[in-house]
Design a protein around this motif. Structure first.
Motif, PDB file in Angstrom:
ATOM      1  N   ASN A  28       0.840  -1.375  -0.346  1.00 38.34           N
ATOM      2  CA  ASN A  28       0.433  -0.076  -0.241  1.00 38.34           C
ATOM      3  C   ASN A  28       0.736   0.802  -0.223  1.00 38.34           C
ATOM      4  O   ASN A  28       0.256   2.100  -0.485  1.00 38.34           O
ATOM      5  CB  ASN A  28      -0.648  -0.150   1.030  1.00 38.34           C
ATOM      6  CG  ASN A  28      -1.887  -0.741   1.371  1.00 38.34           C
ATOM      7  OD1 ASN A  28      -2.271  -1.649   0.063  1.00 38.34           O
ATOM      8  ND2 ASN A  28      -2.821  -1.680   2.237  1.00 38.34           N
ATOM      9  N   TRP A  29       1.789   1.196   0.471  1.00 33.57           N
ATOM     10  CA  TRP A  29       2.966   2.784   0.564  1.00 33.57           C
ATOM     11  C   TRP A  29       3.277   3.030  -0.912  1.00 33.57           C
ATOM     12  O   TRP A  29       3.987   3.687  -0.983  1.00 33.57           O
ATOM     13  CB  TRP A  29       3.680   2.753   2.216  1.00 33.57           C
ATOM     14  CG  TRP A  29       3.720   2.271   3.327  1.00 33.57           C
ATOM     15  CD1 TRP A  29       2.480   2.730   3.559  1.00 33.57           C
ATOM     16  CD2 TRP A  29       3.671   2.186   4.748  1.00 33.57           C
ATOM     17  NE1 TRP A  29       2.682   2.895   5.413  1.00 33.57           N
ATOM     18  CE2 TRP A  29       3.764   2.773   5.836  1.00 33.57           C
ATOM     19  CE3 TRP A  29       5.688   1.316   4.734  1.00 33.57           C
ATOM     20  CZ2 TRP A  29       4.059   1.810   6.888  1.00 33.57           C
ATOM     21  CZ3 TRP A  29       5.607   1.134   5.518  1.00 33.57           C
ATOM     22  CH2 TRP A  29       4.638   1.417   7.010  1.00 33.57           C
ATOM     23  N   ILE A  30       3.898   1.514  -1.271  1.00 30.34           N
ATOM     24  CA  ILE A  30       4.307   1.707  -2.731  1.00 30.34           C
ATOM     25  C   ILE A  30       3.595   1.972  -3.223  1.00 30.34           C
ATOM     26  O   ILE A  30       3.397   3.469  -4.337  1.00 30.34           O
ATOM     27  CB  ILE A  30       4.539   0.635  -2.973  1.00 30.34           C
ATOM     28  CG1 ILE A  30       5.853  -0.229  -2.207  1.00 30.34           C
ATOM     29  CG2 ILE A  30       4.718   0.328  -4.684  1.00 30.34           C
ATOM     30  CD1 ILE A  30       6.449  -1.263  -3.367  1.00 30.34           C
ATOM     31  N   LYS A  31       2.259   1.786  -3.917  1.00 26.41           N
ATOM     32  CA  LYS A  31       1.480   2.269  -4.469  1.00 26.41           C
ATOM     33  C   LYS A  31       0.774   3.734  -4.111  1.00 26.41           C
ATOM     34  O   LYS A  31       0.040   4.537  -4.838  1.00 26.41           O
ATOM     35  CB  LYS A  31      -0.023   1.169  -4.357  1.00 26.41           C
ATOM     36  CG  LYS A  31      -0.265   0.163  -4.553  1.00 26.41           C
ATOM     37  CD  LYS A  31      -1.670  -1.000  -4.828  1.00 26.41           C
ATOM     38  CE  LYS A  31      -1.113  -1.989  -4.709  1.00 26.41           C
ATOM     39  NZ  LYS A  31      -2.867  -2.799  -4.659  1.00 26.41           N
ATOM     40  N   ARG A  32       0.721   3.815  -2.900  1.00 24.05           N
ATOM     41  CA  ARG A  32       0.495   4.992  -2.119  1.00 24.05           C
ATOM     42  C   ARG A  32       1.286   6.849  -2.623  1.00 24.05           C
ATOM     43  O   ARG A  32       1.299   7.620  -2.731  1.00 24.05           O
ATOM     44  CB  ARG A  32      -0.070   5.274  -0.929  1.00 24.05           C
ATOM     45  CG  ARG A  32      -1.816   4.974  -0.768  1.00 24.05           C
ATOM     46  CD  ARG A  32      -1.848   4.233   0.666  1.00 24.05           C
ATOM     47  NE  ARG A  32      -1.853   5.937   1.043  1.00 24.05           N
ATOM     48  CZ  ARG A  32      -2.137   5.926   2.417  1.00 24.05           C
ATOM     49  NH1 ARG A  32      -2.466   5.107   2.980  1.00 24.05           N
ATOM     50  NH2 ARG A  32      -2.773   7.057   3.107  1.00 24.05           N
ATOM     51  N   ASP A  33       2.482   6.034  -3.641  1.00 21.79           N
ATOM     52  CA  ASP A  33       3.863   7.111  -3.198  1.00 21.79           C
ATOM     53  C   ASP A  33       4.239   7.695  -2.055  1.00 21.79           C
ATOM     54  O   ASP A  33       4.055   8.356  -2.046  1.00 21.79           O
ATOM     55  CB  ASP A  33       3.104   8.031  -4.551  1.00 21.79           C
ATOM     56  CG  ASP A  33       4.156   8.632  -5.145  1.00 21.79           C
ATOM     57  OD1 ASP A  33       5.691   8.257  -5.436  1.00 21.79           O
ATOM     58  OD2 ASP A  33       4.222   9.490  -5.592  1.00 21.79           O
ATOM     59  N   THR A  34       3.819   7.008  -0.519  1.00 20.08           N
ATOM     60  CA  THR A  34       4.899   7.254   0.196  1.00 20.08           C
ATOM     61  C   THR A  34       6.792   7.815  -0.383  1.00 20.08           C
ATOM     62  O   THR A  34       6.537   7.866   1.519  1.00 20.08           O
ATOM     63  CB  THR A  34       4.672   6.224   1.449  1.00 20.08           C
ATOM     64  OG1 THR A  34       5.473   5.130   1.110  1.00 20.08           O
ATOM     65  CG2 THR A  34       2.830   6.541   0.924  1.00 20.08           C
ATOM     66  N   ASP A  35       7.152   7.254  -1.246  1.00 22.42           N
ATOM     67  CA  ASP A  35       8.520   7.719  -1.324  1.00 22.42           C
ATOM     68  C   ASP A  35       9.113   6.769   0.024  1.00 22.42           C
ATOM     69  O   ASP A  35      10.166   6.651  -0.646  1.00 22.42           O
ATOM     70  CB  ASP A  35       9.198   8.854  -0.697  1.00 22.42           C
ATOM     71  CG  ASP A  35       8.870  10.628  -1.415  1.00 22.42           C
ATOM     72  OD1 ASP A  35       8.520  10.055  -2.621  1.00 22.42           O
ATOM     73  OD2 ASP A  35       8.243  11.316  -0.630  1.00 22.42           O
ATOM     74  N   ILE A  36       8.309   5.642  -0.079  1.00 29.46           N
ATOM     75  CA  ILE A  36       9.574   4.243   0.752  1.00 29.46           C
ATOM     76  C   ILE A  36      10.421   3.982  -0.529  1.00 29.46           C
ATOM     77  O   ILE A  36      10.378   3.974  -1.507  1.00 29.46           O
ATOM     78  CB  ILE A  36       8.049   3.284   0.612  1.00 29.46           C
ATOM     79  CG1 ILE A  36       8.988   2.035   1.149  1.00 29.46           C
ATOM     80  CG2 ILE A  36       7.518   2.494  -0.739  1.00 29.46           C
ATOM     81  CD1 ILE A  36       8.211   1.127   2.245  1.00 29.46           C
ATOM     82  N   PRO A  37      11.722   4.237  -0.246  1.00 28.09           N
ATOM     83  CA  PRO A  37      12.652   3.776  -1.336  1.00 28.09           C
ATOM     84  C   PRO A  37      12.677   1.868  -1.424  1.00 28.09           C
ATOM     85  O   PRO A  37      13.185   0.732  -0.965  1.00 28.09           O
ATOM     86  CB  PRO A  37      13.783   3.876   0.672  1.00 28.09           C
ATOM     87  CG  PRO A  37      13.428   3.450   1.295  1.00 28.09           C
ATOM     88  CD  PRO A  37      11.944   3.952   1.381  1.00 28.09           C
ATOM     89  N   ALA A  38      11.846   1.954  -2.527  1.00 25.04           N
ATOM     90  CA  ALA A  38      11.653   0.937  -3.106  1.00 25.04           C
ATOM     91  C   ALA A  38      11.758   0.740  -4.373  1.00 25.04           C
ATOM     92  O   ALA A  38      11.356   2.008  -4.819  1.00 25.04           O
ATOM     93  CB  ALA A  38      10.020   0.011  -2.708  1.00 25.04           C
ATOM     94  N   HIS A  39      12.632  -0.043  -4.671  1.00 25.43           N
ATOM     95  CA  HIS A  39      13.384  -0.168  -5.998  1.00 25.43           C
ATOM     96  C   HIS A  39      12.723  -2.026  -6.514  1.00 25.43           C
ATOM     97  O   HIS A  39      12.553  -2.805  -5.732  1.00 25.43           O
ATOM     98  CB  HIS A  39      15.070  -0.684  -6.297  1.00 25.43           C
ATOM     99  CG  HIS A  39      15.750   0.266  -5.733  1.00 25.43           C
ATOM    100  ND1 HIS A  39      15.437   1.447  -5.962  1.00 25.43           N
ATOM    101  CD2 HIS A  39      15.730   0.144  -3.865  1.00 25.43           C
ATOM    102  CE1 HIS A  39      15.994   2.250  -4.253  1.00 25.43           C
ATOM    103  NE2 HIS A  39      16.080   1.762  -3.749  1.00 25.43           N
TER     104      HIS A  39
END
Length: 65
Positions: A28-39
Motif C-alpha cells: 500500500n505504501w508503494i501504491k500510495r507513493d509515500t516515497d518508501i525507498p522501493a526498487h
C-alpha cells in the motif's frame, strides 16, 4: 549493526518484518507513493535496510489514512 546487513538487498517479506508491519502495508505504501525507498527488480520489489532506516527517520513513514 554491520554494514553488509544494512546494505544487503531484501524482499518485501523481509522489509515488512524489519519494519514490523504486514506485507500488504508495504504494498500500500508503494501504491500510495509515500516515497518508501522501493526498487523494482524485474517483477520483484527490493529494499535496503539502511534506506528504510533513513525513510523512517525522515518522518515520511508517518502516513495518515
Amino acid at each position: 549493526m554491520d554494514e553488509d546487513y544494512l546494505s544487503k538487498w531484501i524482499g518485501i517479506t523481509e522489509a515488512a518484518d524489519y519494519l514490523g508491519v504486514n506485507k500488504d502495508t508495504i504494498r500500500n505504501w508503494i501504491k500510495r507513493d509515500t516515497d518508501i525507498p522501493a526498487h523494482k527488480v524485474g517483477k520483484l520489489w527490493k529494499f535496503k535496510r539502511c534506506e528504510l532506516d533513513d525513510w523512517v527517520k525522515s518522518g515520511k513513514s508517518a502516513i495518515s489514512d
